[in-house]
Scaffold this motif. Structure first.
Motif, PDB file in Angstrom:
ATOM      1  N   GLY A  17       0.851  -0.794  -0.079  1.00  0.00           N
ATOM      2  CA  GLY A  17       0.052   0.408  -0.140  1.00  0.00           C
ATOM      3  C   GLY A  17       1.240   1.114   0.179  1.00  0.00           C
ATOM      4  N   ALA A  18       1.571   1.125   0.466  1.00  0.00           N
ATOM      5  CA  ALA A  18       3.199   2.815   1.038  1.00  0.00           C
ATOM      6  C   ALA A  18       3.631   2.836  -0.560  1.00  0.00           C
ATOM      7  CB  ALA A  18       3.572   2.037   1.875  1.00  0.00           C
ATOM      8  N   LEU A  19       3.613   1.801  -1.671  1.00  0.00           N
ATOM      9  CA  LEU A  19       4.324   1.587  -2.648  1.00  0.00           C
ATOM     10  C   LEU A  19       2.778   2.742  -3.607  1.00  0.00           C
ATOM     11  CD1 LEU A  19       5.352  -1.669  -3.022  1.00  0.00           C
ATOM     12  CD2 LEU A  19       6.744   0.457  -2.821  1.00  0.00           C
ATOM     13  N   ILE A  20       1.951   2.349  -3.369  1.00  0.00           N
ATOM     14  CA  ILE A  20       0.965   2.837  -4.500  1.00  0.00           C
ATOM     15  C   ILE A  20       0.780   4.299  -3.988  1.00  0.00           C
ATOM     16  CG2 ILE A  20      -1.032   3.633  -5.008  1.00  0.00           C
ATOM     17  CD1 ILE A  20      -1.583  -0.171  -5.027  1.00  0.00           C
ATOM     18  N   GLY A  21       1.042   4.707  -1.898  1.00  0.00           N
ATOM     19  CA  GLY A  21       0.762   5.466  -1.227  1.00  0.00           C
ATOM     20  C   GLY A  21       2.044   6.325  -2.198  1.00  0.00           C
ATOM     21  N   PHE A  22       3.069   6.142  -2.056  1.00  0.00           N
ATOM     22  CA  PHE A  22       4.517   7.099  -2.047  1.00  0.00           C
ATOM     23  C   PHE A  22       4.217   8.023  -3.786  1.00  0.00           C
ATOM     24  CE2 PHE A  22       9.150   7.166  -4.300  1.00  0.00           C
ATOM     25  CZ  PHE A  22       9.545   8.451  -3.510  1.00  0.00           C
ATOM     26  N   GLU A  23       3.646   6.586  -4.496  1.00  0.00           N
ATOM     27  CA  GLU A  23       3.326   6.947  -6.314  1.00  0.00           C
ATOM     28  C   GLU A  23       2.519   8.413  -5.789  1.00  0.00           C
ATOM     29  OE1 GLU A  23       2.257   7.731 -10.168  1.00  0.00           O
ATOM     30  OE2 GLU A  23       1.304   6.893  -8.802  1.00  0.00           O
ATOM     31  N   ARG A  24       1.512   8.528  -5.523  1.00  0.00           N
ATOM     32  CA  ARG A  24       0.612   9.146  -5.329  1.00  0.00           C
ATOM     33  C   ARG A  24       0.854  10.844  -4.885  1.00  0.00           C
ATOM     34  NH1 ARG A  24      -2.686  10.128  -9.136  1.00  0.00           N
ATOM     35  NH2 ARG A  24      -1.016   9.318  -9.913  1.00  0.00           N
ATOM     36  N   ARG A  25       1.882  10.207  -3.749  1.00  0.00           N
ATOM     37  CA  ARG A  25       2.281  11.446  -3.019  1.00  0.00           C
ATOM     38  C   ARG A  25       3.693  12.045  -3.961  1.00  0.00           C
ATOM     39  NH1 ARG A  25       1.801  15.227   1.119  1.00  0.00           N
ATOM     40  NH2 ARG A  25       3.852  15.507   1.473  1.00  0.00           N
ATOM     41  N   ALA A 123      -0.531  -7.291  -8.434  1.00  0.00           N
ATOM     42  CA  ALA A 123      -1.931  -5.895  -8.543  1.00  0.00           C
ATOM     43  C   ALA A 123      -1.366  -4.462  -8.341  1.00  0.00           C
ATOM     44  CB  ALA A 123      -2.335  -6.108  -8.118  1.00  0.00           C
ATOM     45  N   THR A 124      -0.042  -4.796  -7.399  1.00  0.00           N
ATOM     46  CA  THR A 124       0.751  -3.491  -6.410  1.00  0.00           C
ATOM     47  C   THR A 124       1.779  -3.186  -8.190  1.00  0.00           C
ATOM     48  OG1 THR A 124       0.458  -4.210  -4.712  1.00  0.00           O
ATOM     49  CG2 THR A 124       2.344  -2.526  -5.197  1.00  0.00           C
ATOM     50  N   VAL A 125       2.180  -3.865  -9.014  1.00  0.00           N
ATOM     51  CA  VAL A 125       3.168  -3.740  -9.483  1.00  0.00           C
ATOM     52  C   VAL A 125       2.317  -2.880 -10.584  1.00  0.00           C
ATOM     53  CG1 VAL A 125       5.235  -5.014 -10.962  1.00  0.00           C
ATOM     54  CG2 VAL A 125       4.784  -6.092  -9.265  1.00  0.00           C
ATOM     55  N   LEU A 126       1.642  -3.970 -10.924  1.00  0.00           N
ATOM     56  CA  LEU A 126       0.556  -3.254 -11.914  1.00  0.00           C
ATOM     57  C   LEU A 126       0.057  -2.440 -12.210  1.00  0.00           C
ATOM     58  CD1 LEU A 126      -1.217  -6.335 -13.374  1.00  0.00           C
ATOM     59  CD2 LEU A 126       0.666  -5.080 -14.624  1.00  0.00           C
ATOM     60  N   ILE A 127      -0.525  -1.392 -10.398  1.00  0.00           N
ATOM     61  CA  ILE A 127      -1.052   0.207 -10.650  1.00  0.00           C
ATOM     62  C   ILE A 127       0.137   1.196 -10.211  1.00  0.00           C
ATOM     63  CG2 ILE A 127      -2.216   1.682  -9.040  1.00  0.00           C
ATOM     64  CD1 ILE A 127      -4.105  -1.695  -7.949  1.00  0.00           C
ATOM     65  N   VAL A 128       1.448   0.565  -9.580  1.00  0.00           N
ATOM     66  CA  VAL A 128       2.952   1.336  -9.508  1.00  0.00           C
ATOM     67  C   VAL A 128       2.934   1.721 -10.758  1.00  0.00           C
ATOM     68  CG1 VAL A 128       4.200   1.907  -8.932  1.00  0.00           C
ATOM     69  CG2 VAL A 128       2.984   1.110  -6.989  1.00  0.00           C
ATOM     70  N   ILE A 129       3.288   0.465 -11.764  1.00  0.00           N
ATOM     71  CA  ILE A 129       4.045   0.327 -12.902  1.00  0.00           C
ATOM     72  C   ILE A 129       2.157   1.729 -14.167  1.00  0.00           C
ATOM     73  CG2 ILE A 129       4.921  -0.397 -15.340  1.00  0.00           C
ATOM     74  CD1 ILE A 129       5.928  -2.645 -13.597  1.00  0.00           C
ATOM     75  N   GLY A 130       1.514   1.213 -14.324  1.00  0.00           N
ATOM     76  CA  GLY A 130       0.883   1.553 -14.965  1.00  0.00           C
ATOM     77  C   GLY A 130       0.255   3.204 -14.212  1.00  0.00           C
ATOM     78  N   LEU A 131       0.014   3.597 -12.921  1.00  0.00           N
ATOM     79  CA  LEU A 131       0.205   4.925 -13.209  1.00  0.00           C
ATOM     80  C   LEU A 131       0.720   6.217 -13.558  1.00  0.00           C
ATOM     81  CD1 LEU A 131      -1.023   4.834  -8.985  1.00  0.00           C
ATOM     82  CD2 LEU A 131      -1.790   5.413 -11.177  1.00  0.00           C
ATOM     83  N   GLU A 132       2.488   5.011 -13.337  1.00  0.00           N
ATOM     84  CA  GLU A 132       4.426   5.958 -14.079  1.00  0.00           C
ATOM     85  C   GLU A 132       3.819   6.130 -15.478  1.00  0.00           C
ATOM     86  OE1 GLU A 132       6.014   7.577 -12.816  1.00  0.00           O
ATOM     87  OE2 GLU A 132       5.353   7.633 -10.123  1.00  0.00           O
ATOM     88  N   ILE A 133       3.220   5.304 -15.955  1.00  0.00           N
ATOM     89  CA  ILE A 133       3.478   5.326 -17.484  1.00  0.00           C
ATOM     90  C   ILE A 133       2.279   6.038 -17.648  1.00  0.00           C
ATOM     91  CG2 ILE A 133       2.672   3.763 -19.566  1.00  0.00           C
ATOM     92  CD1 ILE A 133       3.748   1.971 -18.181  1.00  0.00           C
ATOM     93  N   PHE A 134       0.935   6.280 -17.363  1.00  0.00           N
ATOM     94  CA  PHE A 134       0.171   7.236 -17.952  1.00  0.00           C
ATOM     95  C   PHE A 134       0.244   8.193 -17.471  1.00  0.00           C
ATOM     96  CE2 PHE A 134      -2.708   3.468 -17.745  1.00  0.00           C
ATOM     97  CZ  PHE A 134      -2.385   3.070 -19.597  1.00  0.00           C
ATOM     98  N   ASN A 135       1.142   8.522 -16.211  1.00  0.00           N
ATOM     99  CA  ASN A 135       1.994  10.620 -15.866  1.00  0.00           C
ATOM    100  C   ASN A 135       2.928  10.659 -16.752  1.00  0.00           C
ATOM    101  OD1 ASN A 135      -0.012  10.556 -13.007  1.00  0.00           O
ATOM    102  ND2 ASN A 135       1.629   9.332 -12.364  1.00  0.00           N
ATOM    103  N   LYS A 136       3.613   9.543 -17.610  1.00  0.00           N
ATOM    104  CA  LYS A 136       4.624  10.048 -18.390  1.00  0.00           C
ATOM    105  C   LYS A 136       3.757  10.876 -19.913  1.00  0.00           C
ATOM    106  CE  LYS A 136       8.289   8.128 -16.669  1.00  0.00           C
ATOM    107  NZ  LYS A 136       9.832   6.991 -16.976  1.00  0.00           N
ATOM    108  N   LEU A 137       2.680  10.126 -20.384  1.00  0.00           N
ATOM    109  CA  LEU A 137       1.908   9.676 -21.778  1.00  0.00           C
ATOM    110  C   LEU A 137       1.486  10.851 -21.377  1.00  0.00           C
ATOM    111  CD1 LEU A 137       0.594   5.922 -22.661  1.00  0.00           C
ATOM    112  CD2 LEU A 137       2.848   7.439 -23.711  1.00  0.00           C
TER     113      LEU A 137
END
Length: 220
Positions: A17-25, A123-137
């Motif tokens: 959960g903290a990994l996803i939170g760190f990406e959001r933060r 699921a965590t890996v997919l969410i974190v990677i997906g958020l980063e990719i779409f943020n860059k796009l």
């Protein structure tokens, strides 16, 4: 199952959960590391209690257990927490991705609490990677919200400036309202400006303020 393994599941859930939170933060979103950490650990704990907390009642007459019932309430309950991260301002909506992240984090906590390690980590890996990719796009789609208060006579001039701007401008909305102090009819134009160039934003603000009927302009 031993209580030490339960503790391990709580720790793993909190880390994920903290990994996803760190990406959001890292993108300055409303719910960050601490919120996602607590949601993940809490969801895992509820799942553990739901699955293993009532074993002493198993086999008793007139007692039937459905471990999925408590877990199901987590999914709906987190919806209220996610709603707190959604901001609606003049028909513009912010925070949907963060709210969805909280909801997904609860799901990850439930999965880890149930002992489904691979799906939870995956699921965590997919969410974190997906958020980063779409943020860059979508990095070129960063926008600011602009507001201009003016009298009704200046609507056409203000709209012409927005229409002829070199920047991408969308979601232009014109709202009329009465001034509470003098009861005169006022107009507020709200719009989105897509640019990273602050000089372009300043130039547009200056052009809008040159219109005699424009009282103030704010872009944030």
């Amino acid at each position: 199952m031993g209580e030490w393994e339960m503790l391990l599941r709580l720790v793993l859930s909190g880390v994920l959960g903290a990994l996803i939170g760190f990406e959001r933060r890292s993108h300055s979103k409303q719910a960050g590391l601490r919120t996602h950490f607590v949601v993940a650990v809490g969801s895992a704990l509820i799942m553990l209690v739901s699955k293993y907390g009532f074993w002493d009642l198993v086999g008793m007459n007139s007692v039937s257990l459905d471990p999925s019932r408590v877990a199901a309430q987590v999914v709906s309950g987190v919806g209220f927490l996610g709603a707190g991260t959604i901001i609606v301002e003049h028909q513009f909506v912010r925070g949907l991705t963060t709210a969805a992240g909280l909801w997904a984090t609860a799901g990850i906590g439930i999965a880890i609490g149930a002992g489904m390690y691979i799906p939870g980590v995956g699921a965590t890996v997919l969410i974190v990677i997906g958020l980063e990719i779409f943020n860059k796009l979508q990095k070129n789609e960063v926008y600011s919200i602009g507001r201009a208060n003016l009298s009704e006579e200046g609507i056409n001039s203000a709209l012409d400036i927005l229409k002829n701007s070199k920047m991408k401008i969308s979601n232009i909305q014109v709202n009329r309202h009465h001034n509470k102090s003098n009861k005169d009819l006022e107009v507020r134009i709200t719009f989105k400006v897509y640019t990273r160039n602050q000089n372009e934003i300043k130039d547009m603000m200056v052009n809008l303020l040159k219109i005699p009927y424009v009282r103030d302009v704010n872009i944030e």
